[in-house]
Write an enzyme that holds these catalytic residues in place. Structure first.
Site, PDB file in Angstrom:
ATOM      1  N   ASP A  10       0.866  -1.187   0.000  1.00 42.37           N
ATOM      2  CA  ASP A  10       0.000   0.000   0.000  1.00 42.37           C
ATOM      3  C   ASP A  10       0.899   1.232   0.000  1.00 42.37           C
ATOM      4  O   ASP A  10       2.089   1.147   0.283  1.00 42.37           O
ATOM      5  CB  ASP A  10      -0.931   0.011   1.228  1.00 42.37           C
ATOM      6  CG  ASP A  10      -1.852   1.228   1.247  1.00 42.37           C
ATOM      7  OD1 ASP A  10      -2.443   1.534   0.193  1.00 42.37           O
ATOM      8  OD2 ASP A  10      -1.971   1.908   2.285  1.00 42.37           O
ATOM      9  N   SER A  11       0.293   2.384  -0.264  1.00 51.27           N
ATOM     10  CA  SER A  11       1.043   3.633  -0.205  1.00 51.27           C
ATOM     11  C   SER A  11       1.370   4.002   1.249  1.00 51.27           C
ATOM     12  O   SER A  11       2.161   4.906   1.479  1.00 51.27           O
ATOM     13  CB  SER A  11       0.209   4.752  -0.825  1.00 51.27           C
ATOM     14  OG  SER A  11      -0.961   4.942  -0.048  1.00 51.27           O
ATOM     15  N   GLY A  43      -2.694   8.853  -4.472  1.00 51.37           N
ATOM     16  CA  GLY A  43      -3.904   9.242  -5.216  1.00 51.37           C
ATOM     17  C   GLY A  43      -3.789  10.453  -6.121  1.00 51.37           C
ATOM     18  O   GLY A  43      -4.304  10.445  -7.239  1.00 51.37           O
ATOM     19  N   CYS A  73      -4.362  -1.689  -2.027  1.00 52.46           N
ATOM     20  CA  CYS A  73      -4.404  -0.285  -2.421  1.00 52.46           C
ATOM     21  C   CYS A  73      -5.212  -0.182  -3.706  1.00 52.46           C
ATOM     22  O   CYS A  73      -4.844  -0.795  -4.719  1.00 52.46           O
ATOM     23  CB  CYS A  73      -2.972   0.205  -2.649  1.00 52.46           C
ATOM     24  SG  CYS A  73      -2.858   1.885  -3.275  1.00 52.46           S
ATOM     25  N   ASN A  74      -6.307   0.561  -3.656  1.00 50.79           N
ATOM     26  CA  ASN A  74      -7.154   0.710  -4.842  1.00 50.79           C
ATOM     27  C   ASN A  74      -6.446   1.486  -5.951  1.00 50.79           C
ATOM     28  O   ASN A  74      -6.616   1.183  -7.135  1.00 50.79           O
ATOM     29  CB  ASN A  74      -8.431   1.467  -4.481  1.00 50.79           C
ATOM     30  CG  ASN A  74      -9.359   0.658  -3.608  1.00 50.79           C
ATOM     31  OD1 ASN A  74     -10.276   0.022  -4.087  1.00 50.79           O
ATOM     32  ND2 ASN A  74      -9.115   0.664  -2.304  1.00 50.79           N
ATOM     33  N   THR A  75      -5.669   2.494  -5.542  1.00 48.92           N
ATOM     34  CA  THR A  75      -5.026   3.353  -6.524  1.00 48.92           C
ATOM     35  C   THR A  75      -4.016   2.546  -7.343  1.00 48.92           C
ATOM     36  O   THR A  75      -3.992   2.623  -8.578  1.00 48.92           O
ATOM     37  CB  THR A  75      -4.329   4.536  -5.802  1.00 48.92           C
ATOM     38  OG1 THR A  75      -5.280   5.113  -4.893  1.00 48.92           O
ATOM     39  CG2 THR A  75      -3.852   5.587  -6.770  1.00 48.92           C
ATOM     40  N   GLU A 152      -3.035   9.136   7.369  1.00 46.28           N
ATOM     41  CA  GLU A 152      -1.577   8.984   7.495  1.00 46.28           C
ATOM     42  C   GLU A 152      -1.027   9.795   8.672  1.00 46.28           C
ATOM     43  O   GLU A 152      -0.003   9.455   9.238  1.00 46.28           O
ATOM     44  CB  GLU A 152      -0.872   9.393   6.193  1.00 46.28           C
ATOM     45  CG  GLU A 152      -0.995   8.367   5.066  1.00 46.28           C
ATOM     46  CD  GLU A 152      -0.199   7.073   5.307  1.00 46.28           C
ATOM     47  OE1 GLU A 152       0.936   7.152   5.809  1.00 46.28           O
ATOM     48  OE2 GLU A 152      -0.729   5.987   4.991  1.00 46.28           O
ATOM     49  N   CYS A 183     -10.984   3.064  -1.110  1.00 49.14           N
ATOM     50  CA  CYS A 183      -9.588   3.333  -0.739  1.00 49.14           C
ATOM     51  C   CYS A 183      -9.370   2.614   0.580  1.00 49.14           C
ATOM     52  O   CYS A 183     -10.191   2.740   1.492  1.00 49.14           O
ATOM     53  CB  CYS A 183      -9.357   4.837  -0.586  1.00 49.14           C
ATOM     54  SG  CYS A 183      -7.761   5.243   0.154  1.00 49.14           S
ATOM     55  N   THR A 184      -8.275   1.874   0.661  1.00 52.16           N
ATOM     56  CA  THR A 184      -8.095   1.047   1.863  1.00 52.16           C
ATOM     57  C   THR A 184      -7.817   1.871   3.121  1.00 52.16           C
ATOM     58  O   THR A 184      -7.863   1.339   4.222  1.00 52.16           O
ATOM     59  CB  THR A 184      -6.959   0.021   1.645  1.00 52.16           C
ATOM     60  OG1 THR A 184      -5.783   0.716   1.213  1.00 52.16           O
ATOM     61  CG2 THR A 184      -7.365  -1.013   0.610  1.00 52.16           C
ATOM     62  N   HIS A 185      -7.523   3.146   2.959  1.00 57.03           N
ATOM     63  CA  HIS A 185      -7.374   4.001   4.143  1.00 57.03           C
ATOM     64  C   HIS A 185      -8.730   4.321   4.783  1.00 57.03           C
ATOM     65  O   HIS A 185      -8.804   4.614   5.971  1.00 57.03           O
ATOM     66  CB  HIS A 185      -6.716   5.333   3.772  1.00 57.03           C
ATOM     67  CG  HIS A 185      -5.224   5.277   3.588  1.00 57.03           C
ATOM     68  ND1 HIS A 185      -4.629   4.671   2.512  1.00 57.03           N
ATOM     69  CD2 HIS A 185      -4.204   5.755   4.356  1.00 57.03           C
ATOM     70  CE1 HIS A 185      -3.300   4.793   2.608  1.00 57.03           C
ATOM     71  NE2 HIS A 185      -3.031   5.445   3.725  1.00 57.03           N
TER      72      HIS A 185
HETATM   73  N1  DGL Z   1      -4.834   3.251   0.256  1.00 57.03           N
HETATM   74  C1  DGL Z   1      -4.689   3.537  -1.119  1.00 57.03           C
HETATM   75  C2  DGL Z   1      -5.948   3.240  -1.887  1.00 57.03           C
HETATM   76  O1  DGL Z   1      -6.618   2.302  -1.547  1.00 57.03           O
HETATM   77  C3  DGL Z   1      -3.918   4.757  -1.534  1.00 57.03           C
HETATM   78  C4  DGL Z   1      -4.232   6.038  -0.949  1.00 57.03           C
HETATM   79  C5  DGL Z   1      -3.280   7.109  -1.410  1.00 57.03           C
HETATM   80  O2  DGL Z   1      -2.084   6.960  -1.163  1.00 57.03           O
HETATM   81  O3  DGL Z   1      -3.712   8.091  -2.017  1.00 57.03           O
HETATM   82  O4  DGL Z   1      -6.270   3.878  -2.855  1.00 57.03           O
END
Ligand code: DGL
Length: 274
Positions: A10-11, A43, A73-75, A152, A183-185
Protein backbone atom coordinates in the site's frame (compact mmCIF):
# COMPACT_ATOMS: atom_id res chain seq x y z
CA UNK A 1 0.99 -26.52 0.98
CA UNK A 2 3.24 -23.48 0.78
CA UNK A 3 4.59 -21.92 3.97
CA UNK A 4 5.93 -18.76 2.36
CA UNK A 5 4.34 -15.43 3.39
CA UNK A 6 1.66 -13.44 1.55
CA UNK A 7 2.89 -9.99 0.48
CA UNK A 8 0.76 -6.87 0.91
CA UNK A 9 1.48 -3.43 -0.51
CA UNK A 10 0.00 0.00 0.00
CA UNK A 11 1.04 3.63 -0.20
CA UNK A 12 1.01 3.71 3.61
CA UNK A 13 -1.06 2.40 6.51
CA UNK A 14 -4.30 1.87 4.53
CA UNK A 15 -3.51 -1.70 3.56
CA UNK A 16 -3.57 -2.61 7.25
CA UNK A 17 -7.36 -2.65 6.93
CA UNK A 18 -6.92 -5.65 4.60
CA UNK A 19 -4.32 -7.23 6.88
CA UNK A 20 -6.64 -6.92 9.87
CA UNK A 21 -9.26 -8.91 8.01
CA UNK A 22 -6.65 -11.46 6.90
CA UNK A 23 -5.59 -11.99 10.51
CA UNK A 24 -9.26 -12.51 11.43
CA UNK A 25 -10.09 -14.91 8.60
CA UNK A 26 -6.75 -16.67 7.98
CA UNK A 27 -4.76 -16.25 11.21
CA UNK A 28 -2.14 -18.89 10.40
CA UNK A 29 -0.97 -17.22 7.14
CA UNK A 30 2.32 -15.31 7.42
CA UNK A 31 2.41 -11.65 6.31
CA UNK A 32 4.98 -9.34 4.77
CA UNK A 33 3.66 -5.80 4.45
CA UNK A 34 5.21 -2.79 2.75
CA UNK A 35 3.71 0.69 3.21
CA UNK A 36 5.24 3.55 1.22
CA UNK A 37 4.32 6.25 3.76
CA UNK A 38 7.28 8.42 2.70
CA UNK A 39 5.59 8.94 -0.69
CA UNK A 40 1.92 8.80 0.35
CA UNK A 41 -0.56 9.83 -0.82
CA UNK A 42 -0.40 8.11 -4.22
CA UNK A 43 -3.90 9.24 -5.22
CA UNK A 44 -3.05 12.71 -6.56
CA UNK A 45 0.10 11.51 -8.41
CA UNK A 46 0.36 10.92 -12.19
CA UNK A 47 -0.31 7.35 -13.35
CA UNK A 48 3.27 6.75 -14.58
CA UNK A 49 4.67 7.60 -11.19
CA UNK A 50 2.16 5.38 -9.36
CA UNK A 51 3.08 2.54 -11.75
CA UNK A 52 6.81 3.03 -11.07
CA UNK A 53 6.33 3.12 -7.28
CA UNK A 54 4.07 0.07 -7.34
CA UNK A 55 6.65 -1.92 -9.31
CA UNK A 56 9.24 -1.00 -6.66
CA UNK A 57 6.95 -2.26 -3.88
CA UNK A 58 6.32 -5.47 -5.83
CA UNK A 59 10.04 -6.02 -6.39
CA UNK A 60 10.66 -5.48 -2.70
CA UNK A 61 8.05 -8.10 -1.80
CA UNK A 62 9.63 -10.53 -4.27
CA UNK A 63 12.92 -10.22 -2.35
CA UNK A 64 10.95 -11.60 0.64
CA UNK A 65 10.02 -14.74 -1.29
CA UNK A 66 6.24 -14.23 -1.11
CA UNK A 67 3.84 -16.80 -2.58
CA UNK A 68 1.14 -14.27 -3.50
CA UNK A 69 0.90 -10.47 -3.71
CA UNK A 70 -2.12 -8.47 -2.62
CA UNK A 71 -2.47 -4.91 -3.85
CA UNK A 72 -4.02 -3.61 -0.63
CA UNK A 73 -4.40 -0.28 -2.42
CA UNK A 74 -7.15 0.71 -4.84
CA UNK A 75 -5.03 3.35 -6.52
CA UNK A 76 -2.24 0.87 -7.35
CA UNK A 77 -4.90 -1.63 -8.44
CA UNK A 78 -6.52 0.91 -10.78
CA UNK A 79 -3.22 1.86 -12.40
CA UNK A 80 -0.88 -1.13 -12.34
CA UNK A 81 -2.65 -4.36 -11.38
CA UNK A 82 -3.40 -5.67 -14.90
CA UNK A 83 0.17 -5.09 -16.06
CA UNK A 84 1.90 -6.52 -12.98
CA UNK A 85 -0.47 -9.48 -12.69
CA UNK A 86 0.37 -10.42 -16.30
CA UNK A 87 4.12 -10.13 -15.66
CA UNK A 88 4.41 -12.31 -12.52
CA UNK A 89 4.10 -16.05 -12.13
CA UNK A 90 2.57 -15.92 -8.64
CA UNK A 91 -1.07 -14.88 -7.98
CA UNK A 92 -1.58 -11.11 -7.74
CA UNK A 93 -4.85 -9.80 -6.31
CA UNK A 94 -6.37 -6.34 -6.46
CA UNK A 95 -9.12 -4.88 -4.26
CA UNK A 96 -11.44 -3.43 -6.90
CA UNK A 97 -13.20 -6.50 -8.31
CA UNK A 98 -14.03 -7.97 -4.87
CA UNK A 99 -15.42 -4.60 -3.73
CA UNK A 100 -17.51 -4.17 -6.88
CA UNK A 101 -19.09 -7.61 -6.74
CA UNK A 102 -19.85 -7.28 -3.01
CA UNK A 103 -21.54 -3.92 -3.59
CA UNK A 104 -23.91 -5.11 -6.31
CA UNK A 105 -25.07 -7.93 -4.04
CA UNK A 106 -25.84 -5.48 -1.24
CA UNK A 107 -27.45 -2.52 -3.00
CA UNK A 108 -31.24 -2.63 -2.67
CA UNK A 109 -32.18 0.46 -4.66
CA UNK A 110 -29.30 0.10 -7.19
CA UNK A 111 -27.96 3.47 -6.13
CA UNK A 112 -24.30 3.04 -5.43
CA UNK A 113 -21.72 5.56 -4.27
CA UNK A 114 -17.97 5.15 -4.67
CA UNK A 115 -15.51 7.25 -2.71
CA UNK A 116 -11.81 6.92 -3.51
CA UNK A 117 -8.62 8.80 -4.35
CA UNK A 118 -8.51 11.20 -7.33
CA UNK A 119 -6.65 8.60 -9.46
CA UNK A 120 -9.07 5.76 -8.72
CA UNK A 121 -12.07 8.00 -9.48
CA UNK A 122 -10.59 9.43 -12.68
CA UNK A 123 -9.77 5.89 -13.89
CA UNK A 124 -13.55 5.23 -13.71
CA UNK A 125 -12.70 1.60 -12.95
CA UNK A 126 -15.33 1.03 -10.24
CA UNK A 127 -18.15 2.27 -12.47
CA UNK A 128 -16.93 0.06 -15.32
CA UNK A 129 -16.59 -3.07 -13.18
CA UNK A 130 -19.91 -2.53 -11.39
CA UNK A 131 -21.87 -1.84 -14.59
CA UNK A 132 -20.27 -4.82 -16.29
CA UNK A 133 -21.76 -6.96 -13.52
CA UNK A 134 -25.09 -5.10 -13.40
CA UNK A 135 -25.78 -2.32 -15.96
CA UNK A 136 -28.87 -1.25 -13.99
CA UNK A 137 -26.84 0.03 -11.06
CA UNK A 138 -26.41 3.79 -10.98
CA UNK A 139 -22.95 4.83 -9.75
CA UNK A 140 -22.12 8.19 -8.21
CA UNK A 141 -18.36 8.64 -7.80
CA UNK A 142 -16.55 11.13 -5.63
CA UNK A 143 -12.84 11.76 -5.04
CA UNK A 144 -11.93 12.51 -1.41
CA UNK A 145 -8.34 13.81 -1.60
CA UNK A 146 -8.36 15.04 2.00
CA UNK A 147 -9.04 11.66 3.63
CA UNK A 148 -5.68 9.86 3.15
CA UNK A 149 -3.56 12.67 4.67
CA UNK A 150 -5.88 12.60 7.72
CA UNK A 151 -5.32 8.88 8.16
CA UNK A 152 -1.58 8.98 7.50
CA UNK A 153 -1.24 11.68 10.18
CA UNK A 154 -3.17 9.54 12.66
CA UNK A 155 -6.10 11.95 12.93
CA UNK A 156 -8.87 9.44 12.39
CA UNK A 157 -10.91 10.55 15.38
CA UNK A 158 -10.10 14.27 15.48
CA UNK A 159 -12.63 17.07 15.18
CA UNK A 160 -10.88 18.10 11.95
CA UNK A 161 -11.54 14.61 10.54
CA UNK A 162 -15.24 14.90 11.45
CA UNK A 163 -15.50 18.30 9.78
CA UNK A 164 -13.63 17.24 6.62
CA UNK A 165 -15.66 14.02 6.22
CA UNK A 166 -18.93 15.83 6.85
CA UNK A 167 -18.17 18.60 4.33
CA UNK A 168 -16.84 16.20 1.68
CA UNK A 169 -19.64 13.65 1.82
CA UNK A 170 -22.56 16.09 2.27
CA UNK A 171 -23.47 16.01 -1.48
CA UNK A 172 -23.85 12.20 -1.32
CA UNK A 173 -26.15 12.04 1.69
CA UNK A 174 -29.60 10.68 0.76
CA UNK A 175 -28.52 9.85 -2.81
CA UNK A 176 -27.11 6.32 -2.35
CA UNK A 177 -28.12 3.20 -0.41
CA UNK A 178 -24.67 1.59 -0.57
CA UNK A 179 -21.25 3.21 -0.46
CA UNK A 180 -18.00 1.54 -1.56
CA UNK A 181 -15.02 2.64 0.52
CA UNK A 182 -12.81 2.55 -2.57
CA UNK A 183 -9.59 3.33 -0.74
CA UNK A 184 -8.09 1.05 1.86
CA UNK A 185 -7.37 4.00 4.14
CA UNK A 186 -11.07 4.85 4.48
CA UNK A 187 -12.19 2.03 6.81
CA UNK A 188 -10.07 3.80 9.43
CA UNK A 189 -12.59 6.67 9.13
CA UNK A 190 -15.55 4.28 9.02
CA UNK A 191 -17.39 5.42 12.20
CA UNK A 192 -17.36 9.04 11.00
CA UNK A 193 -18.35 8.09 7.43
CA UNK A 194 -21.24 5.94 8.75
CA UNK A 195 -22.36 8.75 11.00
CA UNK A 196 -22.43 11.25 8.13
CA UNK A 197 -24.10 8.88 5.62
CA UNK A 198 -26.67 7.57 8.10
CA UNK A 199 -27.20 4.09 9.58
CA UNK A 200 -29.30 2.86 6.64
CA UNK A 201 -26.43 3.20 4.13
CA UNK A 202 -24.38 -0.02 3.71
CA UNK A 203 -20.63 0.59 3.65
CA UNK A 204 -18.55 -1.81 1.55
CA UNK A 205 -14.97 -2.34 2.63
CA UNK A 206 -13.19 -3.53 -0.55
CA UNK A 207 -10.23 -4.77 1.44
CA UNK A 208 -12.28 -7.04 3.67
CA UNK A 209 -14.00 -8.48 0.60
CA UNK A 210 -10.59 -9.21 -0.93
CA UNK A 211 -9.65 -11.58 1.89
CA UNK A 212 -12.44 -13.93 0.81
CA UNK A 213 -10.78 -14.07 -2.63
CA UNK A 214 -7.36 -14.66 -1.05
CA UNK A 215 -8.80 -17.67 0.71
CA UNK A 216 -10.33 -19.02 -2.52
CA UNK A 217 -7.02 -18.65 -4.39
CA UNK A 218 -5.01 -20.31 -1.61
CA UNK A 219 -7.34 -23.28 -1.88
CA UNK A 220 -7.41 -23.29 -5.67
CA UNK A 221 -3.60 -23.31 -6.00
CA UNK A 222 -3.23 -25.50 -2.89
CA UNK A 223 -0.81 -23.02 -1.35
CA UNK A 224 -2.27 -22.69 2.14
CA UNK A 225 0.26 -22.50 4.96
CA UNK A 226 0.50 -25.79 6.79
CA UNK A 227 -1.02 -25.82 10.29
CA UNK A 228 2.05 -27.80 11.30
CA UNK A 229 4.53 -25.14 10.09
CA UNK A 230 6.72 -23.43 12.69
CA UNK A 231 5.36 -20.33 14.47
CA UNK A 232 4.93 -17.51 12.00
CA UNK A 233 6.68 -14.12 12.01
CA UNK A 234 4.81 -11.27 10.37
CA UNK A 235 6.96 -8.39 9.13
CA UNK A 236 5.88 -4.83 8.45
CA UNK A 237 8.09 -2.44 6.49
CA UNK A 238 7.63 1.27 5.99
CA UNK A 239 9.56 3.78 3.91
CA UNK A 240 8.99 6.51 6.56
CA UNK A 241 9.62 6.63 10.32
CA UNK A 242 8.79 3.52 12.38
CA UNK A 243 7.16 5.24 15.37
CA UNK A 244 4.08 6.64 13.73
CA UNK A 245 3.51 3.54 11.58
CA UNK A 246 3.90 1.24 14.56
CA UNK A 247 1.58 3.31 16.72
CA UNK A 248 -1.19 3.30 14.13
CA UNK A 249 -0.66 -0.32 13.14
CA UNK A 250 -0.67 -1.67 16.67
CA UNK A 251 -3.73 0.31 17.65
CA UNK A 252 -5.59 -0.79 14.50
CA UNK A 253 -4.50 -4.44 14.64
CA UNK A 254 -4.77 -4.63 18.43
CA UNK A 255 -1.43 -6.37 18.89
CA UNK A 256 2.31 -5.74 18.98
CA UNK A 257 4.09 -6.05 15.62
CA UNK A 258 7.61 -5.93 14.22
CA UNK A 259 8.21 -2.81 12.05
CA UNK A 260 11.34 -1.85 10.14
CA UNK A 261 12.09 1.26 8.12
CA UNK A 262 13.64 0.58 4.72
CA UNK A 263 15.16 2.56 1.91
CA UNK A 264 13.50 1.03 -1.14
CA UNK A 265 16.06 2.19 -3.69
CA UNK A 266 18.93 0.81 -1.63
CA UNK A 267 17.24 -2.56 -1.11
CA UNK A 268 16.37 -2.89 -4.79
CA UNK A 269 19.86 -1.86 -5.85
CA UNK A 270 21.32 -4.63 -3.67
CA UNK A 271 19.04 -7.30 -5.11
CA UNK A 272 20.59 -7.20 -8.58
CA UNK A 273 18.74 -10.30 -9.80
CA UNK A 274 15.44 -8.40 -9.94
N1 DGL B 1 -4.83 3.25 0.26
C1 DGL B 1 -4.69 3.54 -1.12
C2 DGL B 1 -5.95 3.24 -1.89
O1 DGL B 1 -6.62 2.30 -1.55
C3 DGL B 1 -3.92 4.76 -1.53
C4 DGL B 1 -4.23 6.04 -0.95
C5 DGL B 1 -3.28 7.11 -1.41
O2 DGL B 1 -2.08 6.96 -1.16
O3 DGL B 1 -3.71 8.09 -2.02
O4 DGL B 1 -6.27 3.88 -2.85
Amino acid sequence: MDNRPIGFLDSGVGGLTVVKELIRQLPHEEIVYIGDSARAPYGPRPADQIREYTWQLVKFLLTKNVKMIVFACNTATAVAWEEIKAALDIPVLGVILPGSSAAIKVTQGKKLGVIATPMTISSDIYRQKVQLLDPQVEVISMACPKFVPLVESNQTQSSIAKKVVYETLAPLVGKVDTLILGCTHYPLLRPIIQNVMGPEVALIDSGAETVRDISVLLNYFEINRSREAKAKNDYFYTTAGVTSFQEMAESWLGKAICVEQINLEEVLHESSDL
